[in-house]
Design a protein around this motif. Structure first.
Motif, PDB file in Angstrom:
ATOM      1  N   GLU A 214       0.832  -1.204   0.000  1.00  0.00           N
ATOM      2  CA  GLU A 214       0.000   0.000   0.000  1.00  0.00           C
ATOM      3  C   GLU A 214       0.868   1.256   0.000  1.00  0.00           C
ATOM      4  OE1 GLU A 214      -4.071  -1.424   2.315  1.00  0.00           O
ATOM      5  OE2 GLU A 214      -2.295  -0.889   3.498  1.00  0.00           O
ATOM      6  N   ASP A 215       1.945   1.234   0.760  1.00  0.00           N
ATOM      7  CA  ASP A 215       2.852   2.376   0.803  1.00  0.00           C
ATOM      8  C   ASP A 215       3.511   2.606  -0.553  1.00  0.00           C
ATOM      9  OD1 ASP A 215       4.393   4.446   2.244  1.00  0.00           O
ATOM     10  OD2 ASP A 215       6.095   3.110   1.904  1.00  0.00           O
ATOM     11  N   LYS A 218       1.065   4.084  -3.145  1.00  0.00           N
ATOM     12  CA  LYS A 218       0.904   5.536  -2.983  1.00  0.00           C
ATOM     13  C   LYS A 218       2.023   6.282  -3.693  1.00  0.00           C
ATOM     14  CE  LYS A 218      -1.424   5.154   1.502  1.00  0.00           C
ATOM     15  NZ  LYS A 218      -1.267   5.347   2.972  1.00  0.00           N
ATOM     16  N   LYS A 219       3.207   5.687  -3.711  1.00  0.00           N
ATOM     17  CA  LYS A 219       4.363   6.310  -4.373  1.00  0.00           C
ATOM     18  C   LYS A 219       4.436   5.928  -5.853  1.00  0.00           C
ATOM     19  CE  LYS A 219       7.071   6.177  -0.099  1.00  0.00           C
ATOM     20  NZ  LYS A 219       8.274   5.584   0.580  1.00  0.00           N
ATOM     21  N   LYS A 281       3.821  16.139  -1.868  1.00  0.00           N
ATOM     22  CA  LYS A 281       2.830  15.982  -2.936  1.00  0.00           C
ATOM     23  C   LYS A 281       2.265  17.322  -3.352  1.00  0.00           C
ATOM     24  CE  LYS A 281      -1.458  13.553  -4.088  1.00  0.00           C
ATOM     25  NZ  LYS A 281      -2.472  12.589  -3.627  1.00  0.00           N
TER      26      LYS A 281
END
Length: 288
Positions: A214-215, A218-219, A281
């Motif tokens: 999941e991390d 996101k990236k 971001k």
């Protein structure tokens, strides 16, 4: 009118077709192997999904080691996505070919989930290509829960096609390929692999692995792939002159903390530097 071939002739045609379309590995498993091993729950076996199935054709494409070594990187993500798309397209094309020849067939694509949320709800696929590859004789399942192949270790992706054609089975791998070096467990960033003394396959913390994924999602530089990167099994290591790299893998994090430009890791860090956002971001610059 469909032209029915004898089993071996049809098998040879399937292998030729898959290799011409870019497959590195092709294996054939009779559906009875799922019942004989009794490792996979009944509802996840081929005939539960496609009752007409008599053979499962498993197709593999390799992930070149030097790219896997750059993980996490945009390049590794693109390789992963491209390989999956090629596998899925090949499985569908093979299915259509077999159907035209009169053998009812059913493709099961590589990654069959739509989101991380879907994995949170059911952290498993409706059909497992890992046991399928094992039953098709392409490899054995290692401590890292991946299929280890003689050719590429775990650096290979798989897809499966169920068919009503009865094709000659390939023999199972005669011995375990995993040497239980525990590199995958020791270097897993999520500490998700737990070695066991009583068997080759380790216990696996799916939640820890999912959270790591999941991390990276996101990236936008998924998947993790460290357990495939560090595995010493595979003839591809000889091709790339990359044998005996465990110490280099073990020292990587510490070395890069001390010197982000450490020359021995520069080919990997150079690739990681580009194509992935490293700063805060900014929604106005996000790619659509």
């Amino acid at each position: 009118m469909p032209v029915f071939l004898d089993g071996q002739a049809l098998k040879d045609d399937v292998i030729r077709f898959c290799k011409d379309e870019g497959a590195d590995l092709v294996g054939f498993a009779p559906v009875e192997r799922w019942d004989e091993s009794d490792e996979v729950p009944p509802e996840f076996r081929p005939r539960a999904i496609f009752p007409a199935a008599r053979t499962v054709i498993v197709i593999g494409m390799s992930m070149p080691l030097p790219v896997v070594e750059t993980t996490p990187s945009a390049l590794h993500k693109e390789l992963y996505d491209t390989t999956n798309h090629q596998l899925d397209a090949l499985a569908v094309a093979l299915t259509r070919l077999l159907n035209r020849q009169g053998y009812a067939s059913f493709p099961f694509t590589r990654d069959t989930y739509t989101s991380m949320r879907a994995l949170r709800e059911h952290n498993m696929a409706a059909f497992g290509h890992v046991p399928a590859a094992k039953y098709a004789g392409l490899g054995t399942i290692g401590m890292n829960q991946c299929v280890l192949t003689p050719e590429f270790g775990p650096r290979v992706r798989f897809v499966s096609v169920f068919t009503a054609a009865e094709l000659p089975a390939d023999p199972l791998q005669p011995k375990e390929l995993c040497i239980k070096c525990e590199a995958c467990a020791a270097l897993c960033p999520a500490q998700a692999i737990l070695p066991r003394e009583d068997r080759v396959r380790g216990d696996f913390d799916k939640t820890a692995c999912l959270e790591r994924t999941e991390d990276l999602v996101k990236k936008r530089c998924y998947p993790c792939g460290i357990c495939t990167k560090v595995c010493p099994i595979g003839k591809d290591r000889a091709l790339y002159e990359s044998k005996g790299r465990r110490k280099k893998y073990e020292k990587e994090e510490e070395a890069l903390v001390a010197d982000p430009d450490a020359p021995e890791y520069r080919p990997w860090t150079h690739v990681r530097t580009y194509g992935v956002a490293h700063g805060p971001k900014d929604s106005s610059t996000e790619k659509a």
